[in-house]
Design an enzyme around this catalytic site. Structure first.
Site, PDB file in Angstrom:
ATOM      1  N   ARG A  69       0.851  -1.184   0.000  1.00 56.79           N
ATOM      2  CA  ARG A  69       0.000   0.000   0.000  1.00 56.79           C
ATOM      3  C   ARG A  69       0.897   1.248   0.000  1.00 56.79           C
ATOM      4  NH1 ARG A  69      -3.842   0.250   4.951  1.00 56.79           N
ATOM      5  NH2 ARG A  69      -1.774   0.165   5.797  1.00 56.79           N
ATOM      6  N   LYS A 176       6.158 -18.208   9.640  1.00 55.78           N
ATOM      7  CA  LYS A 176       5.504 -18.292  10.934  1.00 55.78           C
ATOM      8  C   LYS A 176       5.147 -16.891  11.447  1.00 55.78           C
ATOM      9  CE  LYS A 176       9.561 -17.843  13.689  1.00 55.78           C
ATOM     10  NZ  LYS A 176       9.247 -16.656  14.439  1.00 55.78           N
ATOM     11  N   ASP A 205      10.618 -22.280   7.795  1.00 58.91           N
ATOM     12  CA  ASP A 205      11.189 -22.247   9.133  1.00 58.91           C
ATOM     13  C   ASP A 205      12.667 -22.024   8.862  1.00 58.91           C
ATOM     14  OD1 ASP A 205      12.615 -22.966  11.471  1.00 58.91           O
ATOM     15  OD2 ASP A 205      10.835 -23.962  12.207  1.00 58.91           O
ATOM     16  N   HIS A 206      13.138 -20.789   9.023  1.00 54.28           N
ATOM     17  CA  HIS A 206      14.460 -20.478   8.470  1.00 54.28           C
ATOM     18  C   HIS A 206      15.584 -21.258   9.151  1.00 54.28           C
ATOM     19  CE1 HIS A 206      14.909 -17.585  11.797  1.00 54.28           C
ATOM     20  NE2 HIS A 206      16.184 -17.543  11.525  1.00 54.28           N
ATOM     21  N   ASP A 263       7.104 -17.990  19.574  1.00 54.53           N
ATOM     22  CA  ASP A 263       8.002 -17.413  18.574  1.00 54.53           C
ATOM     23  C   ASP A 263       9.086 -18.394  18.146  1.00 54.53           C
ATOM     24  OD1 ASP A 263       9.178 -15.366  17.005  1.00 54.53           O
ATOM     25  OD2 ASP A 263      10.577 -14.851  18.600  1.00 54.53           O
ATOM     26  N   HIS A 268      11.315 -23.403  15.521  1.00 47.77           N
ATOM     27  CA  HIS A 268      12.747 -23.702  15.365  1.00 47.77           C
ATOM     28  C   HIS A 268      13.225 -24.827  16.308  1.00 47.77           C
ATOM     29  CE1 HIS A 268      12.465 -20.094  13.155  1.00 47.77           C
ATOM     30  NE2 HIS A 268      12.770 -19.228  14.099  1.00 47.77           N
ATOM     31  N   LYS A 366      15.383 -13.870  25.168  1.00 47.41           N
ATOM     32  CA  LYS A 366      15.973 -12.611  24.691  1.00 47.41           C
ATOM     33  C   LYS A 366      16.733 -11.991  25.843  1.00 47.41           C
ATOM     34  CE  LYS A 366      13.236 -12.112  20.816  1.00 47.41           C
ATOM     35  NZ  LYS A 366      13.850 -12.304  19.515  1.00 47.41           N
TER      36      LYS A 366
HETATM   37  C1  BG6 Z   1      12.918 -15.535  14.405  1.00 45.81           C
HETATM   38  C2  BG6 Z   1      12.262 -15.020  15.656  1.00 45.81           C
HETATM   39  O1  BG6 Z   1      12.217 -16.606  13.885  1.00 45.81           O
HETATM   40  O2  BG6 Z   1      14.247 -15.923  14.690  1.00 45.81           O
HETATM   41  C3  BG6 Z   1      13.067 -13.902  16.265  1.00 45.81           C
HETATM   42  O3  BG6 Z   1      10.967 -14.542  15.348  1.00 45.81           O
HETATM   43  C4  BG6 Z   1      14.512 -14.302  16.436  1.00 45.81           C
HETATM   44  O4  BG6 Z   1      12.507 -13.494  17.501  1.00 45.81           O
HETATM   45  C5  BG6 Z   1      15.061 -14.876  15.149  1.00 45.81           C
HETATM   46  O5  BG6 Z   1      15.252 -13.160  16.818  1.00 45.81           O
HETATM   47  C6  BG6 Z   1      16.469 -15.400  15.327  1.00 45.81           C
HETATM   48  O6  BG6 Z   1      16.960 -15.864  14.107  1.00 45.81           O
HETATM   49  P1  BG6 Z   1      18.508 -16.148  13.923  1.00 45.81           P
HETATM   50  O7  BG6 Z   1      18.612 -16.756  12.574  1.00 45.81           O
HETATM   51  O8  BG6 Z   1      19.202 -14.818  14.051  1.00 45.81           O
HETATM   52  O9  BG6 Z   1      18.908 -17.069  15.025  1.00 45.81           O
END
Ligand code: BG6
Length: 514
Positions: A69, A176, A205-206, A263, A268, A366
């Site tokens: 947008r 997610k 899911d990275h 989260d 993960h 965190k």
């Molecule tokens: C994300 C979370 O999936 O992964 C974040 O939503 C987190 O809260 C992040 O900071 C961490 O990713 P990475 O690859 O830096 O470990």
């Protein structure tokens, strides 16, 4: 004797079209990115696209369409991508690569419920097929809040954007959170399944795109020295840690009400656990791999006393990296009465013969002491020690640590004699570091995953059964915490709330301090 016929899995790699050692290059295609102004697009998706182009893994006519947008022309969108690439790309900036890539950039302004904008998107894609040769192959990347997934999916369908003809493909990529509990995840899955066939939905899911995470499978199944010990006869317990030193940054809107367990643990950490604990798949084909992960997740149970076997916390002000930082409740955009947890730890069991009696401790938080993600397989002590008690006083458990990040590699901790005339045994570490063994640098998780989407290669993407099973595991914990009210405070820069230490101490164990 006639020799046995060659195994079908040992096909000649030179002739095997599936040879995984050859670079895999995407065929003609394009990507439509929803949510171009968000953090995910700017920090991860756009830089990854450039890095793929720079590595020669995208087709020459690759096209990127931004949808948002905003009252932008194509050039404004190109500028946004340019800035994001300059700031976040992994590989060096090369003018000629950029120029070729940017020729395929288009921008479509509009709201998610704006019919005219989706008609415009259809025309744009059609034009790209004509002038860039994208051949009708397009992936829709929904880097937007999940509340809009259903609306956008419906719009894509109603405006003919999901229609394919001949061999062309359409795929959808979502990130997610896939729901916030089992019921909402089911609803979301039903909404998407109504529009896209299941094999065309790619859930990112990275963590699964990270080299070190994929290496868990290589370590376990390509070697002979780990798997015989990988069971309750030898393993005392497993600790899976994802610690971050950062706070929630500018993500208050997303994080408040979600919290650490939803989260990170739901996705993960449970995926990591599945890879560590699952049985050997029959092959690395997507079906086989997902089936084993799914079977493992279906065998995971929670202990009965959730008050003693889980912990959650919320960070207070404190110190991080030599700087004074504020507490969660003072962060911009967070409700002052928020009960969202920024630290979560759970104890899980796996109900099968291999893992009976072996707890898996998962934790994330965190504003902890430092950023580290690792899997530690802690072995039982040798059943007998033919040494004096004092000789082994400083010997602890053998541990195999898979270091996911930041110092990627593996450490094996075992006892060794201290040089000298006395017999004294102490823990030592044997290290494997990626940097010391390979000259290739690891691609970013998003490079690997976006390329897999464009290639239509799904093994690294969890399917909806896995997502639902993960919620099924976590839902009782979330409900228990909800009833309890406030999380326990912990100072920023420490290793979390006291209840997390107590949780392990009850089992006679301690968390690793990586
Ligand atoms: C994300 C979370 O999936 O992964 C974040 O939503 C987190 O809260 C992040 O900071 C961490 O990713 P990475 O690859 O830096 O470990």
């Amino acid at each position: 004797m006639t020799p046995p016929p060659p195994s079908p899995r040992r096909a000649n790699p030179l002739r095997d079209p599936q040879d995984r050692r050859l670079p895999r290059i995407a065929g003609p295609c394009g990507l439509v990115l929803f949510g171009v102004t968000g953090d995910l697009s700017r920090k991860k998706v756009m830089p990854a696209i450039y890095d793929l182009a720079n590595r020669g893994l995208l087709p020459p006519g690759f096209s990127l369409v931004g949808f948002a947008r905003r009252d932008w022309a194509d050039q404004d969108f190109a500028q946004i991508v340019h800035d994001s690439v300059k700031e976040h790309a992994r590989t060096e900036f090369r003018e000629e690569v950029w120029k070729q890539l940017a020729e395929g950039f288009r921008f479509v302004p509009g709201d998610f419920d704006d019919d005219a904008a989706f008609d415009q998107l259809r025309r744009t894609i059609h034009e790209l097929d004509e002038v860039r040769g994208t051949d009708g192959n397009h992936a829709f990347y929904l880097a937007i809040p999940p509340g809009f997934f259903g609306t956008v999916a419906k719009q894509l369908k109603e405006h003919g954007l999901t229609d394919t003809d001949g061999d062309s493909w359409r795929r959808v990529v979502i990130e997610k959170p896939f729901g916030h509990d089992l019921a909402s995840a089911r609803e979301l899955n039903a909404e998407l399944d109504g529009v896209f066939p299941p094999e065309t939905i790619f859930r990112i899911d990275h963590y699964l795109g990270k080299e070190t995470v994929q290496n868990i499978l290589a370590t376990r199944f390509a070697n002979n020295m780990f798997e015989p010990l990988w069971n309750s006869n030898y393993v005392d317990h497993v600790q899976i840690t994802m610690a971050e030193d950062v706070g929630i940054g500018g993500r208050a809107g997303y994080y408040d009400g979600i919290g650490a367990a939803r989260d990170v643990i739901q996705n993960h950490l449970l995926q990591l656990m599945a890879l560590v604990a699952m049985e050997e798949p029959t092959s690395f084909e997507p079906e086989a791999l997902r089936l084993e992960k799914q079977k493992l997740l279906a065998s995971v149970t929670l202990p009965r006393r959730l008050d003693l076997t889980t912990a959650r916390g919320q960070y207070l002000a404190g110190w991080s990296g030599g700087e004074k930082v504020r507490g969660f409740l003072e962060e911009e955009g967070i409700r002052r009465t928020s009960t969202t947890e920024t630290y979560a730890a759970v104890t899980l069991h796996v109900e099968n013969r291999r893992w009976a009696g072996v707890p898996f401790y998962l934790r994330t938080g965190k504003r902890l002491g430092r950023r580290v993600t690792e899997v530690a397989v802690v072995f039982k002590r040798a059943p007998h020690q033919p040494f004096s008690e004092t000789a082994v006083e400083e010997l602890t458990h053998n541990v195999l640590v898979i270091r996911v990040q930041p110092d990627e590699g593996m450490t094996l901790r075992f006892g060794s004699k201290v040089p000298g005339t006395a017999m004294e045994i102490r823990d030592v570490n044997m290290d494997f570091a990626y940097g010391g063994s390979f000259t290739e640098s690891s691609p970013e998780a998003y490079e690997r995953l976006i390329l897999d989407v464009l290639l239509g290669d799904p093994p690294l993407f969890p399917r909806h059964e896995e997502v639902e099973l993960s919620w099924q595991i976590l839902d009782p914990v979330l409900e228990h915490w909800e009833r309890k009210g406030k999380p326990e405070p912990y100072a920023s820069g420490t290793w979390g709330p006291a209840s997390a230490d107590a949780m392990l101490a009850r089992d006679g164990r301690t968390w690793r301090r990586p």
